[in-house]
Structures are given as C-alpha cells and as structure tokens.
Design a protein around this motif. Sequence first.
Motif, PDB file in Angstrom:
ATOM      1  N   ALA A  27       0.915  -1.329  -0.155  1.00  0.00           N
ATOM      2  CA  ALA A  27       0.180  -0.116   0.058  1.00  0.00           C
ATOM      3  C   ALA A  27       0.853   1.266   0.046  1.00  0.00           C
ATOM      4  O   ALA A  27       0.233   2.141  -0.417  1.00  0.00           O
ATOM      5  N   ASP A  28       1.933   1.300   0.542  1.00  0.00           N
ATOM      6  CA  ASP A  28       3.220   2.459   0.300  1.00  0.00           C
ATOM      7  C   ASP A  28       3.796   2.730  -0.705  1.00  0.00           C
ATOM      8  O   ASP A  28       4.513   3.176  -0.735  1.00  0.00           O
ATOM      9  N   SER A 296      -6.215  13.844  -7.519  1.00  0.00           N
ATOM     10  CA  SER A 296      -5.727  12.359  -7.723  1.00  0.00           C
ATOM     11  C   SER A 296      -6.565  11.446  -8.334  1.00  0.00           C
ATOM     12  O   SER A 296      -7.636  12.219  -8.843  1.00  0.00           O
ATOM     13  N   ILE A 297      -6.341  10.541  -8.839  1.00  0.00           N
ATOM     14  CA  ILE A 297      -7.556   9.610  -9.587  1.00  0.00           C
ATOM     15  C   ILE A 297      -8.074   8.776  -8.224  1.00  0.00           C
ATOM     16  O   ILE A 297      -7.641   8.505  -7.337  1.00  0.00           O
ATOM     17  N   ALA A 298      -9.243   8.300  -8.714  1.00  0.00           N
ATOM     18  CA  ALA A 298     -10.122   7.416  -7.692  1.00  0.00           C
ATOM     19  C   ALA A 298      -9.289   6.043  -7.810  1.00  0.00           C
ATOM     20  O   ALA A 298      -8.866   5.433  -8.885  1.00  0.00           O
ATOM     21  N   PRO A 299      -8.832   5.548  -6.424  1.00  0.00           N
ATOM     22  CA  PRO A 299      -7.993   4.342  -6.457  1.00  0.00           C
ATOM     23  C   PRO A 299      -8.811   3.002  -7.136  1.00  0.00           C
ATOM     24  O   PRO A 299      -8.160   2.212  -7.913  1.00  0.00           O
ATOM     25  N   LEU A 369     -12.493   0.509   5.338  1.00  0.00           N
ATOM     26  CA  LEU A 369     -12.525   1.696   4.252  1.00  0.00           C
ATOM     27  C   LEU A 369     -11.244   1.653   3.400  1.00  0.00           C
ATOM     28  O   LEU A 369     -11.680   2.061   2.126  1.00  0.00           O
ATOM     29  N   ILE A 370     -10.163   1.430   3.731  1.00  0.00           N
ATOM     30  CA  ILE A 370      -8.951   1.274   2.675  1.00  0.00           C
ATOM     31  C   ILE A 370      -9.058   0.202   1.879  1.00  0.00           C
ATOM     32  O   ILE A 370      -8.788   0.336   0.882  1.00  0.00           O
ATOM     33  N   GLY A 371      -9.485  -0.930   2.578  1.00  0.00           N
ATOM     34  CA  GLY A 371      -9.284  -2.187   1.777  1.00  0.00           C
ATOM     35  C   GLY A 371      -8.018  -2.793   1.825  1.00  0.00           C
ATOM     36  O   GLY A 371      -6.892  -1.822   2.332  1.00  0.00           O
ATOM     37  N   THR A 372      -7.533  -3.699   1.410  1.00  0.00           N
ATOM     38  CA  THR A 372      -6.283  -4.248   1.177  1.00  0.00           C
ATOM     39  C   THR A 372      -5.799  -4.679  -0.357  1.00  0.00           C
ATOM     40  O   THR A 372      -4.632  -5.241  -0.494  1.00  0.00           O
ATOM     41  N   LEU A 378     -12.767   1.432  -0.185  1.00  0.00           N
ATOM     42  CA  LEU A 378     -12.945   2.502  -1.015  1.00  0.00           C
ATOM     43  C   LEU A 378     -11.819   2.929  -1.699  1.00  0.00           C
ATOM     44  O   LEU A 378     -11.517   3.355  -2.666  1.00  0.00           O
ATOM     45  N   LEU A 379     -10.563   2.601  -0.886  1.00  0.00           N
ATOM     46  CA  LEU A 379      -9.211   2.781  -1.611  1.00  0.00           C
ATOM     47  C   LEU A 379      -8.685   1.700  -2.370  1.00  0.00           C
ATOM     48  O   LEU A 379      -7.212   1.909  -2.773  1.00  0.00           O
ATOM     49  N   HIS A 380      -9.089   0.566  -2.395  1.00  0.00           N
ATOM     50  CA  HIS A 380      -8.714  -0.597  -2.993  1.00  0.00           C
ATOM     51  C   HIS A 380      -7.174  -0.796  -2.490  1.00  0.00           C
ATOM     52  O   HIS A 380      -6.210  -1.170  -3.434  1.00  0.00           O
ATOM     53  N   GLY A 381      -7.070  -0.586  -1.440  1.00  0.00           N
ATOM     54  CA  GLY A 381      -5.599  -0.638  -0.725  1.00  0.00           C
ATOM     55  C   GLY A 381      -4.472   0.441  -0.714  1.00  0.00           C
ATOM     56  O   GLY A 381      -3.598   0.421  -0.457  1.00  0.00           O
TER      57      GLY A 381
END
Length: 600
Positions: A27-28, A296-299, A369-372, A378-381
């Motif tokens: 994710a990073d 930014s763009i949507a994950p 909310l973040i996801g993996t 929402l963030l797809h990781g």
Amino acid sequence: MFKRKYLVALLALLFTLFMLAACGGGADDTSKDDGDADTTEDSGDSEAAGEPQKGGTLTGAMHTAPTGQFNPLFYEEAYEANILDFTHEALFAQNNDLEFEPSIAKEWEVNDDHTELVVKMEEGIKWHDGEDLTAHDVVFTYQSIADPDYVNAGGIRTYYADQLVSYEAYNSGETDEFEGVVAEDDYTVVFKFAEPNVTPEYLASFNIIPKHIFEDIPVKDMPEAEESLQAGKVIGSGPFKFTEMVEREQYVLEKFEDYWQGEPNLDKIVWKVVDQSVMVSLLETGEVNFIAEPSSIAPADYETLAGYEHLEIMEIPDFGYQLLGFKQNHRTAEDVEAGEINPDNWVPNENIPKEVRQAIAYAVDRQALIGTGPGEGLLHGHGSIINSPIALQFWAYDEDAAIPYEHDPDKAAEILDEAGYKMGDDGFRTDPDGNEWVVNLNYPLGNELRERAAPIIQEFLENVGIKVDLRQPKEMSVYIEDLTDDNSDWDMYMLGWSLGSGDPDPLGLWGTKDAYNYGRWNNEESEKLLREAIQAPEAFEQDYRAEKYSEWTHLFSDDLPALILFAQNKIWVYDKNLHGLDTRPYKFNNNAHLWWLEQE
C-alpha cells in the motif's frame, strides 16, 4: 548561504523516511506502473523525446471548482492552489530532498541567536503587469497578514506572521508600524522574530502579493476586490498568468513571456472542472492530459488506467489525511459576527464528550474503508491508517505514541454503556438522562471517496447503537462557510487536509486559536506541548522536538478532537507526451516553465 546542521540533519532524515516508504511495496509503494521507483521524471526521458518543444495547450482536470478566491492571503482550498501554484511565488521553495532552496530569494543568512533572517532577493523579477518585484512587496505581504482586519476579513494564515517582532502590538492596533519584516533596500528583506526561531525559512516562504496592486485597498476589502477574484486582474510573478475563466467550468492560464527564469515552453494550461466519474474517459480520449493535485485519481480506476499505454501513473504517500472531526466547542454568534476566535467564549458541545468520541473511534472500521487490494474498500488498498495528524513521512510521526483505535465494536459498546448511554428496544441508545440521542454527521460534495465514506461511517456507528443524522451534503464553498461559522448544532464533520512539507509542526491546524481548528479544540496541555516543540534553544535539537511531538500525539489520540481516517496515496496520472516534469515528494506543480508537450 547559512545552513544549520540541525536543519540539514532533519531534512536528510525526512527524505530517508520517504525513500523507505517508496521502496516498501504494497500500500505504500510509490513506484510508477513501469516499476521505476523514482518519483521524478529525469532528464533522460526528455532527451529520449528530443529537445523541448515550444507551444501547445496542456489540460488538467479537478473534480471540484475553486471557490473563486485567488489571493494567496485569503484562499482556503487546494483547488485555488491549482491556479496559484502557477501564478505566484515565494522567497523559498523545497527541493527533492525537502531542503529549502532559493526561489525569489538569491541567498540568505540567519544570525547567531536565530532571531533574524536576512534575505537577498533576485533582481529583475517582473510582476505580470511589468512592474518590478522588490523587497517592499515582501514587507507589504507580511504586513497585510499582521493587519488588525486580516482575520475578520477571512484570513487564516496568521501563523506566518504571529512570531514576528511587534505582531501583537500591530495586530491589536496599538501601533501603526510593523517591525517584523523590513526592507533594508529594494532587494534585501529582513525577518525579525520575537524569539529565537526554529523554522525561519519556512515562515518566510509565503507567496508574495504585489504592493502596487493592493496598497490602496484596505485589508478588510481585499477578499472582495476584483484583483483577488477576476481572471485578468489577478497579478502574480509566476510562469503563467490567470487570464480567463468560466466559473465552475474552466480556468485558463497563459504563459508569461517575461518570466524571470525563462519563457515557458507551453502556451497555455487549462483546468477543467469535471465529475470524478468521467475523469478516466477524458484521460483515455486525450481530452485531459493530467490529473494531479488535489484530486488524484480514484483508487478504483488505477487498474484501468494502468492499461493505457499513452499514460504514466505515479503513486506516492500523501502529505495529508482524511478525518472525521468532532465539534467539541462552538463559537458564539457574536464572535462569529465579529470574526473573533476567543476560546473564553466558546460553548461546549455536550452531545459528543470524550467517551463518545473514543467509542466512535473504536466503532469505525478504518481498514475496511481502505481495503487491502483491488476491489476492496474505498481505496482498493491505496492508503494507510494513521493515528496522528502528522504526515507519515515526517520524523515526528510516532505510531507507538498514539492510541491505535483498532476496530472493536464490543469495546465501543462497553465505553458507551459505562458512560450511561443505554441501548433502547429500537436498537439505538439514549443519552445519560434517558433522552433520545442523535449525533449528526456533515460532509461536503466533490470528493467521491468522502461521499461514499459518509453512509458507511453512519452504518458503523449505528451498529453500536449511535443514531446518526446524516445531513445532506453541501457544495464545498457553502460547507466551508458553515464549518467556519460554527453552525451551533454540528457534531461531526468530514474533511481532508493537505499538509505543508516544510515542517511537522501541527500549529496552524490544531492550535487553539487557529482558524483551521474547526472543531474548536481547546486543550491547555496541547497548546503547551506545541509551543514547547518550537521553543528555542531546546527545539534546535531534533530529539527534543520528537519527544514533544510524541507526547502531543498521545494527548491528541486520547482527547480525540478528530479521528484520522486514513492517508490516501496520491495517484497522479499524466500523458506520456508531457515532459519536463519536476515532481517532488509533496507536489506535482513545480517549475512549470520547463514543462513541454511532444507534438506530432
């Protein structure tokens, strides 16, 4: 040029932390879609494309329209910054190592006791109307920030001036002379600090406005002046001039041929305001050439865009976060009318005491909310949980100092039970006096992730018996006005902050009297720690500052003026025909005069 060992060590460590994050994967991971972990387009790319070409129009997109304030002293949102990044400049900038470097400044020196910063400026810099930019413009800019009418007019950046000599006396009207910033001659300006200062270059890095344009306009009238609002009237010194706009639809920047660092390659940069849901299709067809700050763009669109051969994707950890804020106090109507931020007059919000805030933190599943990974959350990781309002990349971020608030609905229910919020037969809790209890949640339009997160958070809270009144979302400009004016019945609000990269100091956002302290958090211990963390001479030692910020981080997470939901990774996308980019770990819009389009 004076360089303090402390500052060099501080920034070197910060860059090291950034690079560790860049190489960490998952994710990073900050690598591009081709696997290159370098976050800056290098000269080799430009060489491969040939010599820089002149001309062309570059089109960018953002999902929310600027509110219309294009004066650096008074703008509030990152959408205005998409214009101001190209039109205005400061004495200092930061390089890829996050070290301060000269911009309008040519060289500088700090005196032995760190109370004076002397800056020699570049000569021959022109404003967009052809007038010379001088030290007198710098003095005028800071004098305007210190003006007694600045806050009442809507100014929120007093932090840049309130540590300067005579600020209090000038701001209160006791004197007509501001001694904090003075011009020794046309191209030498001196910043004088009331106490030894840890971050003088940072505080001297405010965008400069032209004295000859604003000197006859009272500060209280500046926000409504056409010179602050109208395309063609906004005057800066940057590589592009703001020349046209169709409000809430399109904003046009044209090259400034007399720009002091050289005539820009591009003829125009056009910003279009488009719904986030159509950004992918516009990138696919080439109607939009780049999407960067602040949207930014949507994950969810990452995998799709990665398949387009004509696009480049860049992902880096954000210098910022999304939050669920708590209105702990409200200003009085009289103070709002007078434009005053006086904690002595604040009215406590009894609807969300500390126990409730902590229960809410345990009830919200932030990892969900973040996801993996792709298709999750929402963030797809593409993000991280953080527990402190200090950016992950800063040396001052201390994960161990914070209360982690892992998702634990049983713990949330236990806290509420012990505080007297009893569960009713309808599945919702009453307040400790047995009355119906409803907590309202407010959020703005424009950011799809926030819009989708709000009802999910409502569901998390109702799962532990907290009845939530999910308010109708408002346009960002209206929302910010209501948030600033302290609508007296607000309990929770959603917002995102893009942090400055100059220093981890949370003052400016979380100081008691900070205008951006929208929750009106009033904690004496917090104020004490934040002031100690920048108090010389102890604060010239990074270890000392780190200790203070660790103590503050724990206090913040305990008293909980806000729940930091997540730090979303920045996912920037641009057409491979765009060259000359000088992206930094914190910003896309740098040295735009060097940008150029490879044209057929």
